[in-house]
Scaffold this motif. Structure first.
Motif, PDB file in Angstrom:
ATOM      1  N   HIS A  63      22.929 -19.297  27.445  1.00 21.23           N
ATOM      2  CA  HIS A  63      22.981 -18.616  26.078  1.00 21.23           C
ATOM      3  C   HIS A  63      21.735 -18.669  25.186  1.00 21.23           C
ATOM      4  CE1 HIS A  63      27.655 -18.141  25.695  1.00 21.23           C
ATOM      5  NE2 HIS A  63      27.491 -18.689  26.862  1.00 21.23           N
ATOM      6  N   LEU A  64      21.203 -19.647  25.235  1.00 20.22           N
ATOM      7  CA  LEU A  64      19.563 -19.820  24.388  1.00 20.22           C
ATOM      8  C   LEU A  64      18.751 -18.723  24.877  1.00 20.22           C
ATOM      9  CD1 LEU A  64      19.191 -23.511  24.233  1.00 20.22           C
ATOM     10  CD2 LEU A  64      19.629 -22.202  22.099  1.00 20.22           C
ATOM     11  N   GLN A  67      18.506 -15.634  22.719  1.00 21.01           N
ATOM     12  CA  GLN A  67      18.265 -15.758  21.179  1.00 21.01           C
ATOM     13  C   GLN A  67      17.059 -15.490  20.716  1.00 21.01           C
ATOM     14  OE1 GLN A  67      21.171 -16.183  19.563  1.00 21.01           O
ATOM     15  NE2 GLN A  67      21.945 -15.632  21.557  1.00 21.01           N
ATOM     16  N   LYS A  74      15.712 -12.452  17.430  1.00 24.21           N
ATOM     17  CA  LYS A  74      17.061 -12.640  17.844  1.00 24.21           C
ATOM     18  C   LYS A  74      17.736 -11.294  17.881  1.00 24.21           C
ATOM     19  CE  LYS A  74      20.900 -15.551  17.049  1.00 24.21           C
ATOM     20  NZ  LYS A  74      21.654 -16.433  16.303  1.00 24.21           N
ATOM     21  N   ASN A 128      19.323 -21.785  16.409  1.00 19.92           N
ATOM     22  CA  ASN A 128      19.893 -21.204  17.612  1.00 19.92           C
ATOM     23  C   ASN A 128      20.668 -22.155  18.333  1.00 19.92           C
ATOM     24  OD1 ASN A 128      18.652 -18.623  17.000  1.00 19.92           O
ATOM     25  ND2 ASN A 128      16.962 -18.925  18.348  1.00 19.92           N
ATOM     26  N   ASN A 131      23.945 -22.806  16.925  1.00 23.30           N
ATOM     27  CA  ASN A 131      24.922 -21.258  16.778  1.00 23.30           C
ATOM     28  C   ASN A 131      25.399 -21.266  18.505  1.00 23.30           C
ATOM     29  OD1 ASN A 131      24.707 -18.558  17.989  1.00 23.30           O
ATOM     30  ND2 ASN A 131      25.477 -18.614  15.592  1.00 23.30           N
ATOM     31  N   GLN A 132      24.749 -21.716  19.084  1.00 24.07           N
ATOM     32  CA  GLN A 132      25.185 -21.468  20.922  1.00 24.07           C
ATOM     33  C   GLN A 132      26.098 -22.576  21.023  1.00 24.07           C
ATOM     34  OE1 GLN A 132      24.763 -18.356  22.279  1.00 24.07           O
ATOM     35  NE2 GLN A 132      24.090 -18.112  19.940  1.00 24.07           N
ATOM     36  N   VAL A 135      29.206 -21.415  20.139  1.00 22.55           N
ATOM     37  CA  VAL A 135      29.710 -20.290  20.886  1.00 22.55           C
ATOM     38  C   VAL A 135      30.190 -20.751  22.433  1.00 22.55           C
ATOM     39  CG1 VAL A 135      28.935 -18.315  22.192  1.00 22.55           C
ATOM     40  CG2 VAL A 135      28.043 -18.481  19.869  1.00 22.55           C
TER      41      VAL A 135
END
Length: 436
Positions: A63-64, A67, A74, A128, A131-132, A135
């Motif tokens: 996921h990172l 970003q 991003k 980041n 946030n991930q 997620v």
């Protein structure tokens, strides 16, 4: 007299391979039949590479990688690919992580720039990362915690079969481990596993070989050279006694059972492994397959049953240890023990009575059709080329597999069936609906 065999030709997609000075391996497969290209970068790191206390980290890092990167803010990756009329994604597996795009062929350089930029330096920041983590936690809630049969059997069965952390742990990860992740952890993970020497770039589709080579060198040659980390030994001994476990799934409407048996090493013993790939199809592929006909159509002790190689259903993209997996759903009040006993009976019948050349030929034709159709997509071809290259050093296997599977004999399939004994089996049962 030897049994007749189905003859399936190898495909003829060209494959060119070279390695950049920084260690990045490159596979190019031109195909000018349609103005489309597939681009894939596969890193030799997956769920099994996660250290203890870092469950779910391989997936989190995937996921990172979306970003932003050294020269891209991003969401820029998304805009540039979709603005070119392309599609993109990435996925985490037991033994590798992949990133890929499919675009019009005139956007090839754009895809190469995007992949090189995040290979060089993804944006690993506190914002980041937080946030991930959120997620990924939401993905676990949706796909596992709040989903009937969530994680069944790919998360639930390995801890029954295996004893070591790399093979047995939950690849989605625990919330505790995910929340403990830091920027330093992520940076160290990148430095160790996302090295040019630990990756393969593949391009398939409509391009000129010399021009594509020039573009690859232009965009990837200045990626810092870092060697591939030493790959741990994930091997475990085979089972000598049956292992069974169960759990209650409050959201599951029906009982279910999954069982698995260890199979030969798919990398070092491909010839010994391929009969099990064919066997899984003989047992469960289509209404005429042996277990579907017996368990679903005749005895009605299962509502569905499937069989495949590898816990994530990737027979040719997994290392040892792996397994042949059978997964079945039962009707209300279904008898799991009766189902397993019937599976044993059918395996014994196959091992004792043999397999006709006609039945085998039908199954091999279906397997070959699926493989050939799958590789007809330039994106799938790029993914397969990169995965076979990074795991086997043999990108050309993509063209050889249909033919090799067509050379498996009835005797080899029968011998494989004879090894699937109860004492080598691990099984996990889903009990539906709590106290209902």
């Amino acid at each position: 007299m030897a049994s007749p065999q189905i003859r399936i030709p190898a495909t003829s997609y060209p494959v060119e391979r070279f390695t950049l000075p920084n260690g990045l391996r490159v596979v190019l497969s031109p195909d000018r039949s349609a103005p489309v290209v597939g681009v894939s970068v596969v890193y030799d790191v997956g769920i099994r590479s996660e250290p203890e206390g870092r469950t779910g980290f391989a997936h989190l890092f995937e996921h990172l990688m979306f970003q932003g990167s050294q020269n891209l803010e991003k969401l820029a990756h998304f805009r540039y690919v979709q603005g070119s009329g392309g599609t993109f994604n990435g996925s985490t597996h037991l033994d590798y992580t992949d990133y890929y795009e499919q675009l019009p062929s005139n956007a090839l350089e754009r895809a190469l720039f995007l992949e090189a930029d995040r290979m060089r330096s993804p944006r690993i920041t506190e914002e980041n990362l937080a946030n991930q983590i959120a997620v990924v936690k939401e993905e676990i809630r949706v796909r596992v915690m709040n989903q009937p049969y969530g994680g069944f059997p790919w998360i639930k069965l390995p801890p029954v079969m295996f004893d070591t952390f790399p093979n047995a742990h939950d690849g989605y990860g625990s919330f505790t481990d995910l929340e403990a992740a830091t920027v330093d952890n992520a940076t160290a993970f990148f430095e160790k596993y996302y090295a040019a020497g630990n990756a393969v770039l593949s391009v398939s589709g409509d391009f000129d070989l010399a021009e594509a080579t020039r573009l690859v060198e232009r965009h990837f040659s200045d990626v810092p050279a870092r060697p591939a980390p030493e790959r741990p030994d994930f091997s475990e001994p085979d089972l000598t006694a049956e292992r069974r476990d169960s759990y209650t799934d409050e959201r599951a409407p029906l009982p279910a059972i999954a069982a698995a048996w260890r199979v030969p090493n798919p990398i070092t013993d491909l010839a010994g492994y391929l009969p099990y790939v064919v066997l899984a199809e003989v047992l469960t592929d289509g209404d005429a397959s042996r277990l579907v006909e017996r368990l679903v159509s005749r005895d009605r002790i299962a509502t569905s049953i499937g069989g495949y190689l590898g816990f994530m259903g990737e027979p040719f993209a997994v290392r040892d240890p792996t397994a042949l997996v059978l997964s079945a759903h039962l009707p209300p009040g279904g008898d799991v023990d009766k189902l397993l006993t019937t599976v044993d009976e059918e395996l014994q019948r196959l091992a004792g009575d043999g397999l006709s050349a006609e039945e085998l030929a039908r199954v091999q034709a279906r397997i070959a059709t699926h493989l050939l159709r799958d590789d007809d997509s330039v994106l799938n071809r790029a993914l397969h080329l990169a995965t076979y290259e990074i795991q086997r050093g043999d990108a050309g296997l993509a063209g050889e597999l249909p033919r090799q599977l067509g050379e498996v004999t009835p005797e080899q399939v029968v011998s494989a069936a004879a090894t699937l004994r109860p004492q080598r089996r691990a099984a996990i049962e889903v009990i539906p609906g709590g106290d209902q």
